[in-house]
Design a protein around this motif. Structure first.
Motif, PDB file in Angstrom:
ATOM      1  N   THR A   8       0.822  -1.214   0.000  1.00  0.00           N
ATOM      2  CA  THR A   8       0.000   0.000   0.000  1.00  0.00           C
ATOM      3  C   THR A   8       0.855   1.262   0.000  1.00  0.00           C
ATOM      4  O   THR A   8       0.426   2.303  -0.480  1.00  0.00           O
ATOM      5  CB  THR A   8      -0.972   0.027   1.197  1.00  0.00           C
ATOM      6  OG1 THR A   8      -0.229  -0.130   2.400  1.00  0.00           O
ATOM      7  CG2 THR A   8      -2.012  -1.062   1.072  1.00  0.00           C
ATOM      8  N   LEU A  45     -10.181   4.638  -5.041  1.00  0.00           N
ATOM      9  CA  LEU A  45     -10.651   3.409  -4.407  1.00  0.00           C
ATOM     10  C   LEU A  45     -10.815   2.307  -5.451  1.00  0.00           C
ATOM     11  O   LEU A  45     -10.388   1.166  -5.236  1.00  0.00           O
ATOM     12  CB  LEU A  45     -11.965   3.657  -3.670  1.00  0.00           C
ATOM     13  CG  LEU A  45     -12.538   2.461  -2.929  1.00  0.00           C
ATOM     14  CD1 LEU A  45     -11.579   1.987  -1.834  1.00  0.00           C
ATOM     15  CD2 LEU A  45     -13.882   2.815  -2.311  1.00  0.00           C
ATOM     16  N   ARG A  46     -11.404   2.667  -6.591  1.00  0.00           N
ATOM     17  CA  ARG A  46     -11.549   1.682  -7.677  1.00  0.00           C
ATOM     18  C   ARG A  46     -10.182   1.235  -8.186  1.00  0.00           C
ATOM     19  O   ARG A  46      -9.993   0.060  -8.509  1.00  0.00           O
ATOM     20  CB  ARG A  46     -12.370   2.259  -8.818  1.00  0.00           C
ATOM     21  CG  ARG A  46     -13.833   2.397  -8.495  1.00  0.00           C
ATOM     22  CD  ARG A  46     -14.606   2.900  -9.684  1.00  0.00           C
ATOM     23  NE  ARG A  46     -15.980   3.200  -9.330  1.00  0.00           N
ATOM     24  CZ  ARG A  46     -16.940   3.356 -10.208  1.00  0.00           C
ATOM     25  NH1 ARG A  46     -16.702   3.259 -11.492  1.00  0.00           N
ATOM     26  NH2 ARG A  46     -18.166   3.637  -9.810  1.00  0.00           N
ATOM     27  N   LYS A  49      -8.680  -1.169  -5.649  1.00  0.00           N
ATOM     28  CA  LYS A  49      -9.324  -2.483  -5.733  1.00  0.00           C
ATOM     29  C   LYS A  49      -8.969  -3.200  -7.035  1.00  0.00           C
ATOM     30  O   LYS A  49      -8.902  -4.434  -7.069  1.00  0.00           O
ATOM     31  CB  LYS A  49     -10.847  -2.334  -5.639  1.00  0.00           C
ATOM     32  CG  LYS A  49     -11.329  -1.997  -4.254  1.00  0.00           C
ATOM     33  CD  LYS A  49     -12.846  -1.857  -4.245  1.00  0.00           C
ATOM     34  CE  LYS A  49     -13.354  -1.525  -2.854  1.00  0.00           C
ATOM     35  NZ  LYS A  49     -14.826  -1.348  -2.835  1.00  0.00           N
TER      36      LYS A  49
END
Length: 167
Positions: A8, A45-46, A49
């Motif tokens: 991350t 966020l997309r 993911k």
């Protein structure tokens, strides 16, 4: 990019590197700071993911983000149009529609006219004129041929001109 699939911290570096460009693009699409912040969050966020499934295939990460941001903005625009039509219909039924006494700035008129364009034209115009991408990069982002992008840009501009003349 490869590290970002599992780390991350690596994704955070990509986020910081692309945040301003994607944010500026979304703001030019929406003209609304609050909506831009929401759409930015949704875009990243997309991306977070979807990064495990991202395979370069010749497309840069930034272009992939523009593709996601374009899809997010198109969805926001369609939902907003549906809400506005519903609101206008209900206000018209109550007789509450009155002409807006304030003139909008020219950029707001253009933004509204662009929002009325079909998505295929809206995306090309927004990516080229608002995000400043060259046509070849627009073709990569939208996954279509350069000739298709040029055609959509030409037709989109013509339709935009007609919409603005009707205002």
């Amino acid at each position: 990019m490869e590290r970002a699939r599992t780390d991350t911290g690596a994704f955070a570096a990509l986020y910081h590197r692309n945040y301003s460009a994607i944010g500026a693009y979304l703001y030019r699409r929406t003209g609304d700071v609050s909506a831009t912040e929401d759409l930015l969050a949704d875009t990243f966020l997309r991306a977070l993911k979807g990064i495990p499934r991202f395979h370069s295939r010749g497309i840069e990460f930034r272009h992939w983000l523009y593709r996601i941001a374009t899809n997010v903005a198109n969805g926001w625009s369609a939902a907003r149009r549906r809400r506005r039509e519903t609101t206008l219909d209900s206000r018209a039924e109550r007789g509450a529609l009155a002409p807006d006494p304030w003139k909008r700035a020219e950029r707001d008129a253009v933004r509204r006219a662009v929002a009325r364009l079909p998505k295929r034209f809206q995306s090309v115009i927004a990516l080229h004129h608002l995000a400043g991408l060259p046509l070849a990069e627009v073709a990569v982002v939208l996954r279509c041929r350069l000739g298709t992008v040029k055609s959509r840009l030409f037709r989109g501009r013509a339709l935009l001109r007609r919409l603005l003349q009707a205002l």
